[in-house]
Design a protein around this motif. Structure first.
Motif, PDB file in Angstrom:
ATOM      1  N   ASP A  37       0.830  -1.201   0.000  1.00 54.45           N
ATOM      2  CA  ASP A  37       0.000   0.000   0.000  1.00 54.45           C
ATOM      3  C   ASP A  37       0.867   1.255   0.000  1.00 54.45           C
ATOM      4  N   ASP A  38       2.037   1.164   0.569  1.00 54.16           N
ATOM      5  CA  ASP A  38       2.959   2.293   0.630  1.00 54.16           C
ATOM      6  C   ASP A  38       3.909   2.208  -0.569  1.00 54.16           C
ATOM      7  N   PRO A  39       3.845   3.153  -1.504  1.00 53.62           N
ATOM      8  CA  PRO A  39       4.721   3.093  -2.676  1.00 53.62           C
ATOM      9  C   PRO A  39       6.204   3.148  -2.311  1.00 53.62           C
ATOM     10  N   LEU A  40       6.536   3.871  -1.233  1.00 57.39           N
ATOM     11  CA  LEU A  40       7.938   3.932  -0.812  1.00 57.39           C
ATOM     12  C   LEU A  40       8.415   2.548  -0.394  1.00 57.39           C
ATOM     13  N   ARG A  41       7.603   1.838   0.371  1.00 59.93           N
ATOM     14  CA  ARG A  41       7.979   0.492   0.822  1.00 59.93           C
ATOM     15  C   ARG A  41       8.152  -0.441  -0.366  1.00 59.93           C
ATOM     16  N   ALA A  42       7.266  -0.339  -1.351  1.00 60.09           N
ATOM     17  CA  ALA A  42       7.374  -1.184  -2.542  1.00 60.09           C
ATOM     18  C   ALA A  42       8.667  -0.872  -3.303  1.00 60.09           C
ATOM     19  N   GLU A  43       9.012   0.394  -3.397  1.00 63.54           N
ATOM     20  CA  GLU A  43      10.245   0.781  -4.090  1.00 63.54           C
ATOM     21  C   GLU A  43      11.477   0.292  -3.322  1.00 63.54           C
ATOM     22  N   LEU A  44      11.444   0.368  -1.998  1.00 63.01           N
ATOM     23  CA  LEU A  44      12.578  -0.115  -1.201  1.00 63.01           C
ATOM     24  C   LEU A  44      12.749  -1.623  -1.347  1.00 63.01           C
ATOM     25  N   VAL A  45      11.641  -2.350  -1.443  1.00 63.26           N
ATOM     26  CA  VAL A  45      11.719  -3.801  -1.676  1.00 63.26           C
ATOM     27  C   VAL A  45      12.402  -4.062  -3.013  1.00 63.26           C
ATOM     28  N   ARG A  46      12.019  -3.300  -4.049  1.00 64.33           N
ATOM     29  CA  ARG A  46      12.652  -3.455  -5.362  1.00 64.33           C
ATOM     30  C   ARG A  46      14.138  -3.114  -5.280  1.00 64.33           C
ATOM     31  N   CYS A  47      14.473  -2.058  -4.568  1.00 64.90           N
ATOM     32  CA  CYS A  47      15.868  -1.623  -4.483  1.00 64.90           C
ATOM     33  C   CYS A  47      16.748  -2.645  -3.761  1.00 64.90           C
ATOM     34  N   ARG A  48      16.154  -3.405  -2.847  1.00 69.28           N
ATOM     35  CA  ARG A  48      16.932  -4.428  -2.131  1.00 69.28           C
ATOM     36  C   ARG A  48      17.323  -5.589  -3.031  1.00 69.28           C
ATOM     37  N   THR A  49      16.644  -5.726  -4.160  1.00 74.00           N
ATOM     38  CA  THR A  49      16.911  -6.871  -5.023  1.00 74.00           C
ATOM     39  C   THR A  49      17.931  -6.579  -6.113  1.00 74.00           C
ATOM     40  N   ILE A  50      18.336  -5.328  -6.282  1.00 67.96           N
ATOM     41  CA  ILE A  50      19.275  -5.012  -7.363  1.00 67.96           C
ATOM     42  C   ILE A  50      20.707  -5.022  -6.850  1.00 67.96           C
ATOM     43  N   ALA A  51      21.637  -5.165  -7.768  1.00 68.26           N
ATOM     44  CA  ALA A  51      23.053  -5.250  -7.419  1.00 68.26           C
ATOM     45  C   ALA A  51      23.573  -3.882  -6.971  1.00 68.26           C
ATOM     46  N   GLN A  52      24.634  -3.893  -6.187  1.00 69.10           N
ATOM     47  CA  GLN A  52      25.228  -2.664  -5.662  1.00 69.10           C
ATOM     48  C   GLN A  52      25.633  -1.713  -6.787  1.00 69.10           C
ATOM     49  N   GLU A  53      26.170  -2.243  -7.881  1.00 69.13           N
ATOM     50  CA  GLU A  53      26.602  -1.403  -8.988  1.00 69.13           C
ATOM     51  C   GLU A  53      25.409  -0.681  -9.615  1.00 69.13           C
ATOM     52  N   GLU A  54      24.277  -1.387  -9.729  1.00 68.25           N
ATOM     53  CA  GLU A  54      23.070  -0.780 -10.282  1.00 68.25           C
ATOM     54  C   GLU A  54      22.490   0.252  -9.318  1.00 68.25           C
ATOM     55  N   LEU A  55      22.613  -0.016  -8.022  1.00 69.65           N
ATOM     56  CA  LEU A  55      22.075   0.881  -7.012  1.00 69.65           C
ATOM     57  C   LEU A  55      22.753   2.246  -7.061  1.00 69.65           C
ATOM     58  N   GLU A  56      24.042   2.257  -7.384  1.00 63.94           N
ATOM     59  CA  GLU A  56      24.788   3.514  -7.429  1.00 63.94           C
ATOM     60  C   GLU A  56      24.298   4.435  -8.543  1.00 63.94           C
ATOM     61  N   THR A  57      23.700   3.875  -9.591  1.00 64.74           N
ATOM     62  CA  THR A  57      23.237   4.689 -10.712  1.00 64.74           C
ATOM     63  C   THR A  57      21.714   4.807 -10.774  1.00 64.74           C
ATOM     64  N   ASP A  58      21.002   4.104  -9.922  1.00 68.07           N
ATOM     65  CA  ASP A  58      19.540   4.122  -9.945  1.00 68.07           C
ATOM     66  C   ASP A  58      19.040   5.301  -9.105  1.00 68.07           C
ATOM     67  N   LYS A  59      18.609   6.348  -9.765  1.00 72.36           N
ATOM     68  CA  LYS A  59      18.168   7.573  -9.088  1.00 72.36           C
ATOM     69  C   LYS A  59      16.889   7.337  -8.277  1.00 72.36           C
ATOM     70  N   ALA A  60      16.014   6.463  -8.768  1.00 72.88           N
ATOM     71  CA  ALA A  60      14.777   6.195  -8.039  1.00 72.88           C
ATOM     72  C   ALA A  60      15.077   5.536  -6.690  1.00 72.88           C
ATOM     73  N   CYS A  61      16.025   4.617  -6.679  1.00 73.74           N
ATOM     74  CA  CYS A  61      16.389   3.963  -5.417  1.00 73.74           C
ATOM     75  C   CYS A  61      17.080   4.947  -4.474  1.00 73.74           C
TER      76      CYS A  61
END
Length: 93
Positions: A44-68
């Motif tokens: 229900d919380d879009p922020l929580r859903a986005e954080l769940v998605r961000c936990r699944t991506i690699a560290q290298e991708e996280l550094e360039t993912d502005k949404a995360c």
């Protein structure tokens, strides 16, 4: 003859300890499963859903993912923000 009951009691004690250790390991494995924890979270919380998605991506991708990066910044802001009073004695997030 007197040693047989001692051996039997020791064997039962060892079996009980092994069973307890196995049950604990299974319980800890279930609790630490990221797939299960992610599915239990309310989306229900879009922020929580986005954080769940961000936990699944690699560290290298996280550094360039502005949404995360924005989601983690908002999460920090919410966490460190002082609680607001709702007027009915409860704190609001």
């Amino acid at each position: 003859m007197a040693r047989e009951p001692q051996i039997l009691l020791r064997a039962v004690a060892v079996i009980a300890l092994v069973a307890a250790a196995l049950a604990t390991a299974v319980q800890l494995d279930d609790e630490s499963s990221p797939e299960r924890n992610a599915a239990d979270l309310s989306t229900d919380d879009p922020l929580r859903a986005e954080l769940v998605r961000c936990r699944t991506i690699a560290q290298e991708e996280l550094e360039t993912d502005k949404a995360c990066q924005a989601a983690w910044a908002e999460n920090r802001r919410r966490f460190f923000a002082p609680a607001r009073e709702t007027g009915d004695g409860r704190d609001e997030e």
